[in-house]
Design a protein around this motif. Structure first.
Motif, mmCIF file in Angstrom:
data_model
loop_
_atom_site.group_PDB
_atom_site.id
_atom_site.type_symbol
_atom_site.label_atom_id
_atom_site.label_comp_id
_atom_site.label_asym_id
_atom_site.label_seq_id
_atom_site.Cartn_x
_atom_site.Cartn_y
_atom_site.Cartn_z
ATOM 1 N N VAL A 1 0.834 -1.203 0.000
ATOM 2 C CA VAL A 1 0.000 0.000 0.000
ATOM 3 C C VAL A 1 0.867 1.252 0.000
ATOM 4 O O VAL A 1 0.607 2.208 -0.751
ATOM 5 C CB VAL A 1 -0.939 -0.001 1.224
ATOM 6 C CG1 VAL A 1 -1.767 1.285 1.258
ATOM 7 C CG2 VAL A 1 -1.859 -1.214 1.204
ATOM 8 N N ALA A 2 1.913 1.250 0.823
ATOM 9 C CA ALA A 2 2.804 2.410 0.883
ATOM 10 C C ALA A 2 3.507 2.642 -0.448
ATOM 11 O O ALA A 2 3.635 3.783 -0.910
ATOM 12 C CB ALA A 2 3.833 2.211 1.999
ATOM 13 N N ALA A 3 3.961 1.563 -1.096
ATOM 14 C CA ALA A 3 4.647 1.697 -2.384
ATOM 15 C C ALA A 3 3.707 2.271 -3.436
ATOM 16 O O ALA A 3 4.096 3.146 -4.227
ATOM 17 C CB ALA A 3 5.188 0.342 -2.829
ATOM 18 N N GLY A 4 2.466 1.792 -3.456
ATOM 19 C CA GLY A 4 1.492 2.317 -4.405
ATOM 20 C C GLY A 4 1.171 3.771 -4.159
ATOM 21 O O GLY A 4 0.922 4.540 -5.101
ATOM 22 N N ILE B 1 10.539 0.214 6.756
ATOM 23 C CA ILE B 1 9.129 -0.133 6.854
ATOM 24 C C ILE B 1 8.312 1.154 6.872
ATOM 25 O O ILE B 1 8.551 2.034 7.707
ATOM 26 C CB ILE B 1 8.840 -0.962 8.116
ATOM 27 C CG1 ILE B 1 9.620 -2.277 8.082
ATOM 28 C CG2 ILE B 1 7.348 -1.246 8.249
ATOM 29 C CD1 ILE B 1 9.501 -3.098 9.350
ATOM 30 N N VAL B 2 7.381 1.269 5.946
ATOM 31 C CA VAL B 2 6.550 2.462 5.833
ATOM 32 C C VAL B 2 5.095 2.063 6.047
ATOM 33 O O VAL B 2 4.570 1.216 5.316
ATOM 34 C CB VAL B 2 6.723 3.143 4.465
ATOM 35 C CG1 VAL B 2 5.858 4.400 4.382
ATOM 36 C CG2 VAL B 2 8.190 3.486 4.216
ATOM 37 N N THR C 1 8.613 5.095 9.103
ATOM 38 C CA THR C 1 7.925 6.291 8.629
ATOM 39 C C THR C 1 6.448 5.984 8.449
ATOM 40 O O THR C 1 6.080 4.860 8.108
ATOM 41 C CB THR C 1 8.514 6.760 7.280
ATOM 42 O OG1 THR C 1 9.926 6.906 7.404
ATOM 43 C CG2 THR C 1 7.904 8.073 6.833
ATOM 44 N N VAL C 2 5.618 6.983 8.698
ATOM 45 C CA VAL C 2 4.172 6.823 8.540
ATOM 46 C C VAL C 2 3.668 7.845 7.530
ATOM 47 O O VAL C 2 4.007 9.033 7.605
ATOM 48 C CB VAL C 2 3.445 7.008 9.888
ATOM 49 C CG1 VAL C 2 1.933 6.852 9.706
ATOM 50 C CG2 VAL C 2 3.953 6.023 10.924
ATOM 51 N N LEU C 3 2.864 7.383 6.573
ATOM 52 C CA LEU C 3 2.218 8.262 5.611
ATOM 53 C C LEU C 3 0.816 8.576 6.096
ATOM 54 O O LEU C 3 0.074 7.675 6.495
ATOM 55 C CB LEU C 3 2.144 7.596 4.231
ATOM 56 C CG LEU C 3 3.455 7.087 3.630
ATOM 57 C CD1 LEU C 3 3.189 6.438 2.266
ATOM 58 C CD2 LEU C 3 4.472 8.200 3.502
ATOM 59 N N VAL C 4 0.448 9.847 6.059
ATOM 60 C CA VAL C 4 -0.861 10.233 6.573
ATOM 61 C C VAL C 4 -1.399 11.420 5.789
ATOM 62 O O VAL C 4 -0.638 12.290 5.353
ATOM 63 C CB VAL C 4 -0.773 10.570 8.081
ATOM 64 C CG1 VAL C 4 0.180 11.721 8.326
ATOM 65 C CG2 VAL C 4 -2.141 10.873 8.663
ATOM 66 N N TYR D 1 1.346 13.557 3.808
ATOM 67 C CA TYR D 1 2.521 13.894 4.589
ATOM 68 C C TYR D 1 3.245 12.630 5.038
ATOM 69 O O TYR D 1 2.641 11.560 5.181
ATOM 70 C CB TYR D 1 2.132 14.709 5.831
ATOM 71 C CG TYR D 1 1.496 16.046 5.526
ATOM 72 C CD1 TYR D 1 2.235 17.223 5.566
ATOM 73 C CD2 TYR D 1 0.142 16.142 5.199
ATOM 74 C CE1 TYR D 1 1.650 18.462 5.297
ATOM 75 C CE2 TYR D 1 -0.447 17.367 4.919
ATOM 76 C CZ TYR D 1 0.312 18.522 4.975
ATOM 77 O OH TYR D 1 -0.269 19.735 4.706
ATOM 78 N N ALA D 2 4.542 12.795 5.276
ATOM 79 C CA ALA D 2 5.355 11.729 5.858
ATOM 80 C C ALA D 2 5.854 12.210 7.212
ATOM 81 O O ALA D 2 6.325 13.344 7.341
ATOM 82 C CB ALA D 2 6.538 11.397 4.958
#
Length: 394
Positions: free
Chosen positions: A96-99, A123-124, A167-170, A182-183
């Motif tokens: 999901v993060a890569a997409g 790991i994201v 890292t977390v994408l939000v 945002y990261a």
């Protein structure tokens, strides 16, 4: 990384066999229940093998960032395999993060994160936005910009792999109401692992209190991110359903009761036939969703994601419950893995929406209505989802 390419059915089959062999050595089915409750929802040894040696994280990453850029059919086959083995590794979240990151490759940080995912060194996690995309509270935080320094504030629950992510994408909304992706580094967040129904999956609560963040794009696609997550989860659920069907059929062929194999009893035959039909429908839904991701329009993907989520969730629930029934007394024991599959299916069926949510969305898409024309949803599905995710054994 031992993979150099993964294109075509033959390479995909070889990859799946490689993954199964790695899982068999590191996390065999025998004793898995004990290891799950002893070691927790993350298998670091298996992730070291799959992430860095086999290179499964590179499958969904574009070649320009060190990935393999394989077809989504291959990615789906891998997710299905990992779901069938109940693996405790952050591959689903990585896909999901890569997409998500692949849609904003012009940002240097996005490129760095993609490279790390491909190498298995980073790991994201991604906070999946809800259907209500206009306001915080549905997987969306508040962004503040003070003298060029961007910070995020808010709380979200049930975030996959957040407690082990780097890292977390939000998605967040700024004071002007503009939505952005945002990261944020996990060390700048308060992260608490949640005790949930599914002991094989890591879910966490995130709290951001003026956490420093980097804006990756001011033109995010939250609906697509959610659809990618639903399709990836559907692939996992298909693996659960197929594994439970295989286990139930195998047991029915060897268990003797009243002097006959239980598979000869009509009741058992009908139960297994019903599951087989559900699994075939789920398989078709996943194949359609894989096509929609690569070649379909946004509308095609939205419909395919809703169909896959609904169909695969139902198949996994039916198959895991039937597996316990067919196994009889042994299926209810703590040592057997049947209950782990049931818990995974139950958790997945409500993680990013209930079956009712997906059905209502599919209706709105089919009738040409937007998500906001569907009226105010009942609070019952939300309560059902929270209960299924948070319930723990007595």
């Amino acid at each position: 990384m031992i993979l150099s390419s993964a294109a075509g059915a033959e390479d995909t089959a070889l990859l799946v066999d490689t993954i199964r062999a790695a899982v068999g050595r590191t996390d065999p089915a025998d004793g898995r229940s004990e290891r799950v409750y002893r070691d927790g929802p993350v298998d670091h040894d298996l992730w070291s093998v799959l992430g860095r040696e086999v290179g499964v994280g590179a499958l969904a990453v574009p070649e320009s960032f060190g990935g393999l850029g394989t077809s989504y059919a291959t990615v789906a086959a891998v997710l299905e395999t990992l779901g069938a083995e109940l693996t405790r590794v952050p591959v689903l979240g990585g896909v999901v993060a890569a997409g998500t990151l692949a849609r904003c490759p012009e940002h240097p940080l996005a490129g760095d994160l993609l490279t790390g995912i491909a190498a298995g060194t980073r790991i994201v996690a991604t906070v999946i936005p809800g259907d209500g995309l206009d306001s915080p509270g549905e997987g969306i935080l508040r962004a503040d910009d003070t003298d060029g320094a961007v910070t995020l504030t808010g709380t979200v629950h049930f975030v996959l792999d957040a407690d082990i992510a780097d890292t977390v994408l939000v998605h967040a909304v700024d004071r002007r109401g503009a939505l952005g992706l945002y990261a944020v580094e996990r060390t700048d967040l308060r992260v608490e692992r949640m005790e949930t129904t599914d002991a094989t999956r890591s879910l966490a609560r995130l709290e951001a209190a003026a956490a420093p963040a980097t804006l990756l794009t001011d033109r995010p696609e939250p609906a697509r991110v959610r659809d990618l997550a639903l399709v990836a989860l559907a692939c996992d659920s298909l693996g659960v359903a197929r594994a439970c069907l295989d286990a139930a059929v195998g047991y029915a062929k060897e268990r003797i009761q009243f002097g006959r194999l239980i598979g000869e009893f009509q009741a058992i035959k009908h139960m297994l036939a019903e599951v087989a039909v559900a699994v075939e429908l789920a398989d078709s839904a996943v194949a359609h969703a894989a096509w929609a991701i690569e070649e379909g329009t946004d509308h095609d993907l939205a419909e395919a994601a809703a169909i896959a989520a609904l169909t695969c969730g139902d198949a996994a629930g039916l198959a895991s419950a039937t597996n316990i029934q067919v196994h009889g007394g042994i299926g209810f024991t703590w040592e057997h893995t049947a209950h782990l599959y049931y818990r995974r299916a139950l958790s997945s069926s409500v993680l990013w929406g209930t079956a009712d949510d997906h059905a209502q969305r599919l209706y709105r898409l089919a009738t040409g209505r937007s998500d906001r024309e569907g009226g105010t949803p009942s609070s019952e599905p939300a309560r059902e989802a929270a209960t299924a995710l948070s319930a723990t054994e007595a």
